[in-house]
Write a protein that holds these residues in place. Structure first.
Motif, PDB file in Angstrom:
ATOM      1  N   VAL A 212      54.943   1.350  42.464  1.00  0.00           N
ATOM      2  CA  VAL A 212      56.148   2.177  42.438  1.00  0.00           C
ATOM      3  C   VAL A 212      57.329   1.270  42.109  1.00  0.00           C
ATOM      4  O   VAL A 212      57.664   0.362  42.874  1.00  0.00           O
ATOM      5  N   GLU A 213      57.939   1.503  40.964  1.00  0.00           N
ATOM      6  CA  GLU A 213      59.089   0.706  40.535  1.00  0.00           C
ATOM      7  C   GLU A 213      60.350   1.372  41.076  1.00  0.00           C
ATOM      8  O   GLU A 213      60.903   2.284  40.467  1.00  0.00           O
ATOM      9  N   LEU A 214      60.781   0.893  42.233  1.00  0.00           N
ATOM     10  CA  LEU A 214      61.863   1.542  42.962  1.00  0.00           C
ATOM     11  C   LEU A 214      63.120   1.667  42.123  1.00  0.00           C
ATOM     12  O   LEU A 214      63.803   2.706  42.158  1.00  0.00           O
ATOM     13  N   HIS A 215      63.441   0.637  41.373  1.00  0.00           N
ATOM     14  CA  HIS A 215      64.676   0.619  40.584  1.00  0.00           C
ATOM     15  C   HIS A 215      64.436   0.855  39.099  1.00  0.00           C
ATOM     16  O   HIS A 215      65.333   0.638  38.285  1.00  0.00           O
ATOM     17  N   GLY A 216      63.247   1.324  38.727  1.00  0.00           N
ATOM     18  CA  GLY A 216      62.960   1.624  37.335  1.00  0.00           C
ATOM     19  C   GLY A 216      62.413   0.427  36.589  1.00  0.00           C
ATOM     20  O   GLY A 216      61.980  -0.559  37.174  1.00  0.00           O
TER      21      GLY A 216
ATOM     22  N   VAL B  65      66.821   2.085  34.488  1.00  0.00           N
ATOM     23  CA  VAL B  65      66.897   1.368  35.753  1.00  0.00           C
ATOM     24  C   VAL B  65      68.057   1.927  36.569  1.00  0.00           C
ATOM     25  O   VAL B  65      68.967   2.566  36.027  1.00  0.00           O
ATOM     26  N   VAL B  66      68.009   1.686  37.868  1.00  0.00           N
ATOM     27  CA  VAL B  66      69.056   2.143  38.772  1.00  0.00           C
ATOM     28  C   VAL B  66      70.160   1.090  38.804  1.00  0.00           C
ATOM     29  O   VAL B  66      69.937  -0.044  39.247  1.00  0.00           O
ATOM     30  N   PHE B  67      71.337   1.468  38.330  1.00  0.00           N
ATOM     31  CA  PHE B  67      72.483   0.558  38.352  1.00  0.00           C
ATOM     32  C   PHE B  67      73.109   0.541  39.743  1.00  0.00           C
ATOM     33  O   PHE B  67      72.883   1.435  40.566  1.00  0.00           O
TER      34      PHE B  67
END
Length: 288
Positions: A124-128, A197-199
Motif C-alpha cells: 500500500v503506497e500511502l502517499h502514492g 502523490v500526496v503533497f
C-alpha cells in the motif's frame, strides 16, 4: 534479565525480533530510510540529507502557474535519481519475508515504487507513486516515463542537468533553469498534470487510510523500517497498534517520534539488518 526485544534502549541483537517475526502476521511500515541504500536521499536522519528548501504544497501547486513551472522543472531534473534507483537488500528482504508468509502486509510512506520493483506488488503506497501522473481536471492517469519524454521534447536535454534529487524527486535548480521551463498539459483534456502523490497540505484518501488501519488491526506485530515518524500519516498507525496492544518494533538509525510506544528500537543499517533477519527467520512457512 529482560528479553532485549521488550526493552526500551536501541538493540543490535536481531534474534529476539526473529522469534517475534517467525510465524507472525507482521505488518511492515516503511519510510524513506529504507531507500537510502538505493541512492535516494532521506529527508532527515543519520544516513540522509536534510531537505534543502521548503516542499511544494498542494495549495501552492494548484493556485500558481509559476509554482507549477518551478515544481516540474525541479522534478524533471530530480526524476533521474528516482528512475534509475533499484531495490536494495532491505526491499528484497521484506519481499522474502512476505513470500515466506511471515509478513502479511506492507505499508510504505515512500513514493519511489521500490517495494513494487522488488516484487511486493500489493504494497500500500500511502502517499502514492512518482511513476504515475494524474490530471487534476479529468483524473486520467498516465506514466511518468511518458511525461518525462514530453518534457524533454519541450525543453531539450539541457532541462535535466542531473541535479541531485530528494526522496520526493525534488531537486534544487538555479532560477534561470526554472524561468523558461515549459510545462506539458494533459493529453486527454489539456488540464493540469500533477504527480500521483500526496503533497504537503493534501490529505491521504480516506479509503486508503482505512485500509491501512484494517491491516494494522489484523497484524500481530508492526515493524517500522527507516521512518522517523515525523509526520502524522505514519505515526497514527504506530499509535493505533500500541493502543490495541500490538507490539511495535522500530528499525531506524536515529530517534523517532514513536520510540516511547515501541517494544524495541534497533539502530542498525536496514539492508544488512533485514537480510540477517530474513536469514534468521528462514524461508519456512509459519505454523498454522
Amino acid at each position: 534479565m529482560a528479553d532485549p526485544v521488550t526493552s526500551a534502549p536501541p538493540s543490535a541483537d536481531l534474534r529476539p525480533l526473529a522469534r517475534l517475526v517467525a510465524g507472525r502476521g507482521v505488518v511492515v511500515l516503511s519510510g524513506a530510510g529504507l531507500s537510502t541504500e538505493s541512492g535516494i536521499p532521506d529527508y532527515r536522519g543519520e544516513t540522509g540529507s536534510r531537505r534543502r528548501g521548503a516542499p511544494m504544497t498542494y495549495q501552492e501547486f494548484t493556485g500558481s502557474e509559476a509554482a507549477r513551472r518551478r515544481y516540474w522543472a525541479r522534478s524533471h531534473a530530480g526524476w533521474r535519481t528516482i528512475a534509475r534507483a533499484e531495490p536494495n537488500a532491505g526491499h528484497r528482504a521484506v519481499e522474502r519475508l512476505r513470500r515466506s508468509g511471515h509478513v502479511s502486509a506492507v505499508i510504505t510512506q515512500n513514493v519511489d515504487g521500490l517495494h513494487r520493483a522488488a516484487g511486493t506488488r500489493d504494497a500500500v503506497e500511502l502517499h502514492g507513486g512518482l511513476d504515475r501522473v494524474i490530471c487534476l481536471t479529468c483524473r486520467h492517469l498516465s506514466s511518468r516515463a511518458e511525461l518525462d519524454r514530453r518534457l524533454t521534447e519541450l525543453n531539450g536535454a539541457s532541462a535535466a542537468p542531473g541535479a541531485d534529487s530528494q526522496a520526493d524527486g525534488d531537486a534544487v535548480l538555479p532560477d534561470e533553469a526554472v524561468a523558461g521551463f515549459r510545462v506539458a498539459p494533459c493529453l486527454e483534456c489539456g488540464g493540469v498534470l500533477k504527480p500521483d502523490v500526496v503533497f504537503f497540505g493534501e490529505s491521504v484518501p480516506m479509503p486508503r487510510v482505512e485500509r491501512c488501519f484494517d491491516l494494522v488491526a489484523a497484524g500481530q506485530l508492526l515493524l517500522v523500517l527507516g521512518s522517523s515518524l515525523t509526520v502524522m500519516s505514519g505515526l497514527r498507525f504506530v499509535r493505533r497498534a500500541a493502543k490495541d496492544g500490538t507490539p511495535v518494533v522500530i528499525v531506524n538509525q536515529g530517534p523517532t517520534r514513536g520510540d516511547e510506544l515501541a517494544a524495541a528500537r534497533i539502530g542498525l543499517p536496514l539492508g544488512p539488518a533485514l537480510t540477517e533477519l530474513a536469514d534468521l527467520v528462514g524461508e519456512s512457512a509459519p505454523p498454522a
